[in-house]
Design a protein around this motif. Structure first.
Motif, PDB file in Angstrom:
ATOM      1  N   ASP A 172      91.644  -8.397   0.719  1.00 62.24           N
ATOM      2  CA  ASP A 172      91.562  -7.459  -0.407  1.00 62.24           C
ATOM      3  C   ASP A 172      90.149  -6.901  -0.565  1.00 62.24           C
ATOM      4  N   THR A 190      96.327  -7.760  -8.829  1.00 62.39           N
ATOM      5  CA  THR A 190      96.128  -9.187  -8.543  1.00 62.39           C
ATOM      6  C   THR A 190      96.352 -10.056  -9.776  1.00 62.39           C
ATOM      7  N   ASP A 225      94.886 -12.411  -0.314  1.00 63.01           N
ATOM      8  CA  ASP A 225      95.007 -11.292  -1.249  1.00 63.01           C
ATOM      9  C   ASP A 225      95.146  -9.965  -0.503  1.00 63.01           C
ATOM     10  N   SER A 226      96.187  -9.206  -0.842  1.00 60.31           N
ATOM     11  CA  SER A 226      96.403  -7.840  -0.320  1.00 60.31           C
ATOM     12  C   SER A 226      96.896  -7.747   1.115  1.00 60.31           C
ATOM     13  N   HIS A 286      95.953  -0.422  -4.721  1.00 60.55           N
ATOM     14  CA  HIS A 286      97.318  -0.862  -5.035  1.00 60.55           C
ATOM     15  C   HIS A 286      97.492  -0.829  -6.541  1.00 60.55           C
ATOM     16  N   ASP A 337      99.858 -11.273  -2.476  1.00 63.92           N
ATOM     17  CA  ASP A 337     100.303 -10.858  -3.806  1.00 63.92           C
ATOM     18  C   ASP A 337     100.826  -9.422  -3.834  1.00 63.92           C
ATOM     19  N   HIS A 338     100.390  -8.595  -2.901  1.00 64.44           N
ATOM     20  CA  HIS A 338     100.770  -7.185  -2.808  1.00 64.44           C
ATOM     21  C   HIS A 338     100.167  -6.657  -1.526  1.00 64.44           C
TER      22      HIS A 338
HETATM   23 ZN   LIG Z   1      95.506  -8.930  -5.080  1.00 63.75          ZN
END
Ligand SMILES: [Zn+2]
Length: 426
Positions: free
Chosen positions: A197, A49, A13-14, A368, A245-246
């Motif tokens: 994240d 997310t 994540d992230s 984000h 995801d980002h």
């Molecule tokens: Zn995320």
């Protein structure tokens, strides 16, 4: 080799693509040499997310799957109220307000149509975990409650103990490798790490804490990959996908958007239900009790004149960023990002929209949600399943993952926003 196709996905994540390098991520650096690497990979909008999880699960943008961010205003009969999509009761609220959860089928549902199983393990918010399979077609394991097909609750002490952060991610990885990938061997297994994240939201990007979280996520991804390739050394059967995801930007300021709208005479007062702001980090979506009134255009004009606002989307322009144009949500704004370095040399700053439900200061830490260059910088690598190694420069998106998964399983995948990614390097 038994010839049964399977897919294993790991989401860090992230994790920003530009933070992958030999010092902190030796595994992902190695993988980028032997895998197909998608160098122009982008998130969705809002780049949160939960909306991302739904886009990975459905192969569709928020306009079609209907989850419009980490927060959303819902009218459950008493007017619009902003709700966190991370809360475990959110899918039920969404069902009450709209008659269903996601508007399109997930991978879990599509696999079930073919008698195949999906298993998801996630150490992120309950919302992000559940929106991979909100209606319970496969298995979802999460600390806030696990369930199997038919949303039948599953007693799962291994998940109940997990806490966000590296220790929880490591425990989840152990279990995912031994029990899920090796013993149960479902057609689709997804593991969603909380790092980097979790640490990125609570420390400066590029700080020793953040880099340790990135390194820890890299080790978890390595453990999964090594398990996969021990079971399928040729790579013919098990498609391995690693991605995020980002990305993140550094928070420069917090904007009280409710307060500004009230001061401008565009919203009646705090908690009023005429115009409802859904804060989504470095972006916000705005919902209107009267979506066809001239207040929509007035709010859009007001936002466009603010120096902290980046782009404002209303009317037909909502479709250009993958948002619906005929719901109560009529205006979306991404805040103005810039490329200044933070004290650790990491580029990208952006203000956030203040969230009254989460009043702790985020300034100097990662966030984000918007369209900033660094938050729209997830990574994607695919190995096995006939994917030739090498860098691909064409634009790709989170919505391309689901059709790629279905193609590997020889299932139909032509009704999604995304497209199956090319196996050839060309
Ligand atoms: Zn995320």
């Amino acid at each position: 080799m038994n010839g049964i196709p399977r897919i294993v996905i790991v989401i860090c994540d992230s994790l920003r693509a530009d933070l992958i390098g030999p010092a902190d991520t030796p595994f992902l650096t190695e993988l980028s040499e032997r895998a197909a690497r998608f160098a122009a990979h982008r998130s969705v909008f809002p780049s949160t997310t939960r909306a991302s999880a739904a886009s990975i699960a459905t192969g569709c943008l928020p306009a079609r799957h209907g989850l419009l961010g980490n927060t959303m205003a819902l009218d459950e009969g008493e007017g619009l109220v902003c709700r966190s999509a991370g809360h475990p009761d959110f899918p039920d609220r969404m069902r009450r307000a709209t008659g269903r959860t996601l508007q399109v089928p997930t991978l879990a549902e599509r696999l079930r149509w073919h008698g195949e199983t999906s298993i998801s393990c996630a150490n992120v918010s309950p919302g992000a975990a559940y929106f991979q399979d909100p209606d319970g077609h496969g298995f979802v394991y999460h600390a806030a409650g696990s369930y199997g097909p038919g949303r039948r609750p599953v007693d799962d002490p291994a998940s109940a103990r997990l806490k966000k952060g590296l220790a929880g991610d490591r425990a989840m990885t152990e279990r995912f490798c031994a029990e899920i990938i090796e013993e149960r061997a479902p057609s689709l297994a997804i593991m969603w790490l909380s790092e980097p994240d979790y640490t990125g939201h609570h420390s400066p990007l590029g700080s020793p804490e953040h880099r340790a979280a990135i390194a820890g996520a890299d080790q978890c991804a390595r453990q999964v990959f090594e398990t996969v390739r021990r079971l399928d050394p040729s790579g013919d059967d098990i498609l391995f996908i690693a991605g995020s995801d980002h990305g993140m930007e550094t928070v420069s300021d917090a904007i009280d958007l409710d307060g500004l709208l009230i001061a401008a005479g565009l919203k009646a007062g705090p908690g009023s239900r005429d115009v409802v702001v859904a804060p989504n980090g470095t972006a916000a979506t705005l919902y209107f009790a009267e979506p066809d009134s001239d207040r929509v255009a007035k709010v859009a004009r007001f936002l466009a004149a603010e120096n902290w606002a980046g782009e404002v989307f209303a009317g037909d322009r909502l479709a250009s960023v993958g948002l619906p144009s005929h719901t109560a949500m009529r205006v979306a704004v991404t805040l103005a990002s810039d490329d200044r370095l933070n004290p650790h040399g990491i580029a990208g700053h952006c203000p956030i929209v203040f969230d009254p439900a989460d009043s702790e200061s985020k300034i100097g830490f990662g966030q984000h949600g918007g369209l900033g260059a660094n938050e729209q910088l997830p990574f994607l690598m695919i190995e096995g399943g006939g994917f030739a190694r090498g860098r691909r420069s064409m634009p790709t998106s989170l919505v391309d993952i689901a059709p790629t998964v279905l193609r590997h399983l020889h299932m139909d995948h032509d009704d999604m926003d995304g497209r199956a990614l090319p196996r050839d390097a060309g």
